[in-house]
Design a protein around this motif. Structure first.
Motif, mmCIF file in Angstrom:
data_model
loop_
_atom_site.group_PDB
_atom_site.id
_atom_site.type_symbol
_atom_site.label_atom_id
_atom_site.label_comp_id
_atom_site.label_asym_id
_atom_site.label_seq_id
_atom_site.Cartn_x
_atom_site.Cartn_y
_atom_site.Cartn_z
ATOM 1 N N HIS A 93 42.857 -2.278 2.030
ATOM 2 C CA HIS A 93 41.455 -2.536 1.736
ATOM 3 C C HIS A 93 41.051 -3.918 2.224
ATOM 4 N N VAL A 94 39.753 -4.148 2.244
ATOM 5 C CA VAL A 94 39.211 -5.504 2.318
ATOM 6 C C VAL A 94 38.362 -5.698 1.069
ATOM 7 N N GLY A 95 38.156 -6.934 0.675
ATOM 8 C CA GLY A 95 37.302 -7.214 -0.470
ATOM 9 C C GLY A 95 37.776 -6.513 -1.725
ATOM 10 N N LYS A 96 36.833 -5.898 -2.440
ATOM 11 C CA LYS A 96 37.123 -5.249 -3.712
ATOM 12 C C LYS A 96 36.968 -3.733 -3.601
ATOM 13 N N VAL A 97 37.798 -3.039 -4.363
ATOM 14 C CA VAL A 97 37.742 -1.585 -4.459
ATOM 15 C C VAL A 97 37.098 -1.235 -5.798
ATOM 16 N N GLY A 98 35.995 -0.519 -5.750
ATOM 17 C CA GLY A 98 35.262 -0.162 -6.960
ATOM 18 C C GLY A 98 35.628 1.221 -7.463
ATOM 19 N N VAL A 99 35.304 1.455 -8.745
ATOM 20 C CA VAL A 99 35.561 2.746 -9.378
ATOM 21 C C VAL A 99 34.335 3.126 -10.203
ATOM 22 N N LEU A 100 33.772 4.307 -9.953
ATOM 23 C CA LEU A 100 32.648 4.802 -10.740
ATOM 24 C C LEU A 100 33.171 5.478 -12.001
ATOM 25 N N ALA A 101 32.635 5.094 -13.146
ATOM 26 C CA ALA A 101 32.994 5.728 -14.416
ATOM 27 C C ALA A 101 31.883 6.698 -14.805
ATOM 28 N N LEU A 102 30.948 6.270 -15.675
ATOM 29 C CA LEU A 102 29.858 7.161 -16.077
ATOM 30 C C LEU A 102 28.773 7.290 -15.012
ATOM 31 N N ALA A 103 28.635 6.308 -14.144
ATOM 32 C CA ALA A 103 27.605 6.399 -13.098
ATOM 33 C C ALA A 103 27.860 7.637 -12.247
ATOM 34 N N PRO A 104 26.855 8.511 -12.084
ATOM 35 C CA PRO A 104 27.068 9.760 -11.353
ATOM 36 C C PRO A 104 27.131 9.591 -9.838
ATOM 37 N N GLY A 105 26.809 8.406 -9.354
ATOM 38 C CA GLY A 105 26.845 8.167 -7.925
ATOM 39 C C GLY A 105 26.651 6.694 -7.644
ATOM 40 N N GLU A 106 26.720 6.336 -6.381
ATOM 41 C CA GLU A 106 26.528 4.945 -5.965
ATOM 42 C C GLU A 106 25.037 4.608 -5.858
ATOM 43 N N HIS A 107 24.752 3.306 -5.752
ATOM 44 C CA HIS A 107 23.408 2.772 -5.498
ATOM 45 C C HIS A 107 22.452 2.960 -6.677
ATOM 46 N N LEU A 108 23.007 3.137 -7.882
ATOM 47 C CA LEU A 108 22.179 3.269 -9.081
ATOM 48 C C LEU A 108 22.216 1.973 -9.891
ATOM 49 N N GLY A 109 21.241 1.797 -10.764
ATOM 50 C CA GLY A 109 21.223 0.646 -11.660
ATOM 51 C C GLY A 109 20.507 -0.575 -11.123
ATOM 52 N N ILE A 110 19.925 -0.483 -9.925
ATOM 53 C CA ILE A 110 19.215 -1.624 -9.327
ATOM 54 C C ILE A 110 17.864 -1.786 -10.017
ATOM 55 N N GLU A 111 17.569 -3.021 -10.455
ATOM 56 C CA GLU A 111 16.298 -3.297 -11.124
ATOM 57 C C GLU A 111 15.410 -4.234 -10.311
ATOM 58 N N ASP A 112 15.977 -5.258 -9.692
ATOM 59 C CA ASP A 112 15.190 -6.246 -8.941
ATOM 60 C C ASP A 112 15.247 -5.901 -7.451
ATOM 61 N N HIS A 113 14.362 -5.028 -7.028
ATOM 62 C CA HIS A 113 14.346 -4.598 -5.627
ATOM 63 C C HIS A 113 13.798 -5.687 -4.717
ATOM 64 N N GLU A 114 12.947 -6.551 -5.246
ATOM 65 C CA GLU A 114 12.380 -7.625 -4.430
ATOM 66 C C GLU A 114 13.461 -8.606 -3.995
ATOM 67 N N LEU A 115 14.293 -9.054 -4.930
ATOM 68 C CA LEU A 115 15.383 -9.965 -4.561
ATOM 69 C C LEU A 115 16.345 -9.276 -3.607
ATOM 70 N N ARG A 116 16.613 -8.034 -3.859
ATOM 71 C CA ARG A 116 17.532 -7.301 -2.981
ATOM 72 C C ARG A 116 16.985 -7.250 -1.551
ATOM 73 N N ALA A 117 15.700 -7.029 -1.425
ATOM 74 C CA ALA A 117 15.089 -6.980 -0.094
ATOM 75 C C ALA A 117 15.162 -8.342 0.599
ATOM 76 N N ARG A 118 14.990 -9.413 -0.178
ATOM 77 C CA ARG A 118 15.064 -10.754 0.420
ATOM 78 C C ARG A 118 16.467 -11.052 0.937
ATOM 79 N N ILE A 119 17.473 -10.626 0.190
ATOM 80 C CA ILE A 119 18.849 -10.857 0.625
ATOM 81 C C ILE A 119 19.184 -9.966 1.813
ATOM 82 N N GLY A 120 18.798 -8.705 1.725
ATOM 83 C CA GLY A 120 19.040 -7.763 2.806
ATOM 84 C C GLY A 120 20.252 -6.888 2.554
ATOM 85 N N GLU A 121 20.118 -5.620 2.841
ATOM 86 C CA GLU A 121 21.205 -4.675 2.635
ATOM 87 C C GLU A 121 22.422 -5.002 3.494
ATOM 88 N N GLU A 122 22.190 -5.547 4.677
ATOM 89 C CA GLU A 122 23.325 -5.866 5.554
ATOM 90 C C GLU A 122 24.217 -6.919 4.925
#
Length: 432
Positions: free
Chosen positions: A395-424
């Motif tokens: 691996h590189v970086g960290k390896v994540g594990v989903l528990a109760l979350a039914p999928g990835e990319h959930l739980g985001i609340e501050d979309h404005e800050l996320r857009a400023r940082i950038g998905e890349e």
């Protein structure tokens, strides 16, 4: 509707408080009866043989604890050690702890030292947190009544790593933590991104920035082993943010390219050195660092241990520091002490991070100044495979594990800050 279903559905506090806590829950765990699975001569102690995912009993809460419904967790190397039963079986920790708190001494050890989720119950003495709060966990499990914890929680005589030296860790649908382990979940991150940071980011922060670590200053050259790994990926960011000059050591061209994308201009390919326990390789490593940056490192960021420690002591500059937090390649280190005492170098032992240091690094993450190093995500049912990838350094970086979350990319609340940082930038460690 069950409590777990209500959390996933985003239920309000009143509904969460009304629903019953289940008597059992799904968790990645070890079994005490399997201690001794691996013989000392086993060439491959495959952790998939000992990590099980299934139902375990729900414990009672102590007055200073909370029950967290875990949306996501992450793999740390302590889970690998646990599943290999090395250096000693973690059930020995649980037996010892059981003399103080019998809840932990059980036939199953629930693993995991990172988590992000939602509080669903609080103990009677918990004041600052409420049911429904979204949180991340820090890994230090301490007795707040020990006076030294007012100075530095990591000096507590009974300090324990949660999910390693305690039971009821984060690789599960529910986890039990002390209130003094909780921090607000960064609002711009998904569950899996939020869950992967705290153990490694806070450890790197204490090593490099905290007043008890190497205390990096602007312009310091910092050599970082495993610079795209769980610890190193945060170390590189902290060095850059603090005005230092990171020199990242990696083992492949792909990892070298990732470092450059992070803004780390100076990269050393570890594979060009045949034997890093040999002084000839130490000299070549030192020459390569000087070729790239013009001087020896003021700080060497160490966590690999036996294979690299002699080189680290050698290459640190006169008066420089080697700060170490672990030994993933082995605990029995050898180095030439002449290079330490005659050149006035220091070895600094660093372990985890105290609550204030965790707060400080979580603030940096929440402000978007330090980013997750998440690369791969597995479902909880495949925790063994996730730990195996870390065991084999696939691996590189960290390896994540989903528990109760039914999928990835959930739980985001501050979309404005996320857009400023950038998905890349946020997904820099993810496959593209």
């Amino acid at each position: 509707m069950t409590l777990a279903q209500a959390v996933v559905a985003g239920a309000e506090r009143a509904e969460l408080e009304h629903l019953d806590v289940p008597s059992t829950y799904r968790a990645a765990h070890l079994r005490k009866e399997e201690v001794g699975t691996f013989d000392q001569h086993d060439a491959d102690k495959d952790v998939r043989r000992t990590i099980h995912v299934g139902e375990v009993p729900m414990p009672e809460l102590a007055v200073d604890e909370v029950l967290v419904a875990v949306m996501a967790s992450a793999i740390n190397f302590n889970t690998v050690w646990s599943a290999m039963f090395e250096p000693i079986p973690t059930f020995a920790f649980l037996e010892r702890f059981g003399r103080v708190d019998p809840r932990h001494d059980l036939p199953a050890h629930v693993l995991g030292s990172d988590a992000a989720g939602v509080i669903v119950r609080t103990g009677a003495a918990v004041r600052r947190w409420r049911v429904g709060d979204r949180v991340v966990t820090s890994p230090a499990y301490i007795d707040g009544e020990d006076p030294v914890t007012q100075h530095d929680g990591m000096l507590a005589a009974d300090l324990r790593a949660w999910g390693f030296e305690t039971n009821f860790g984060g690789l599960a649908d529910f986890a039990v933590v002390k209130a003094t382990q909780l921090l607000p979940k960064p609002r711009h991150l998904s569950w899996e991104e939020a869950a992967c940071n705290m153990l490694c980011a806070s450890t790197a922060y204490r090593m490099l920035v905290g007043e008890r670590g190497a205390r990096m200053k602007q312009g310091d050259v910092v050599l970082l082993w495993g610079a795209t790994g769980g610890l190193g990926g945060y170390g590189v960011q902290l060095v850059k943010n603090g005005g230092g000059i990171p020199v990242g050591v990696v083992s492949s061209q792909d990892k070298a390219e990732l470092l450059r994308e992070m803004g780390c201009a100076h990269v050393v390919d570890r594979s060009q050195f045949d034997d890093l326990t040999d002084e000839k390789s130490w000299r070549r490593l030192g020459a390569e660092v000087r070729r790239q940056v013009g001087e020896d490192p003021a700080i060497v960021f160490e966590h690999t241990g036996r294979e690299t420690f002699g080189a680290s002591v050698y290459v640190a500059k006169r008066g420089g520091s080697v700060v170490t937090c672990g030994s993933s390649s082995g605990y029995a280190h050898e180095y030439d002490n002449r290079h330490l005492w005659m050149k006035l170098k220091r070895i600094i032992g660093s372990h985890g991070a105290n609550y204030q240091e965790c707060h400080e690094v979580n603030r940096l993450i929440s402000l978007g100044l330090v980013h997750p190093t998440l690369s791969t995500v597995y479902p909880l049912a495949q925790t063994g495979d996730a730990a195996r990838a870390v065991q084999l350094n696939q691996h590189v970086g960290k390896v994540g594990v989903l528990a109760l979350a039914p999928g990835e990319h959930l739980g985001i609340e501050d979309h404005e800050l996320r857009a400023r940082i950038g998905e890349e930038r946020l997904g820099l460690f993810r496959p593209r």
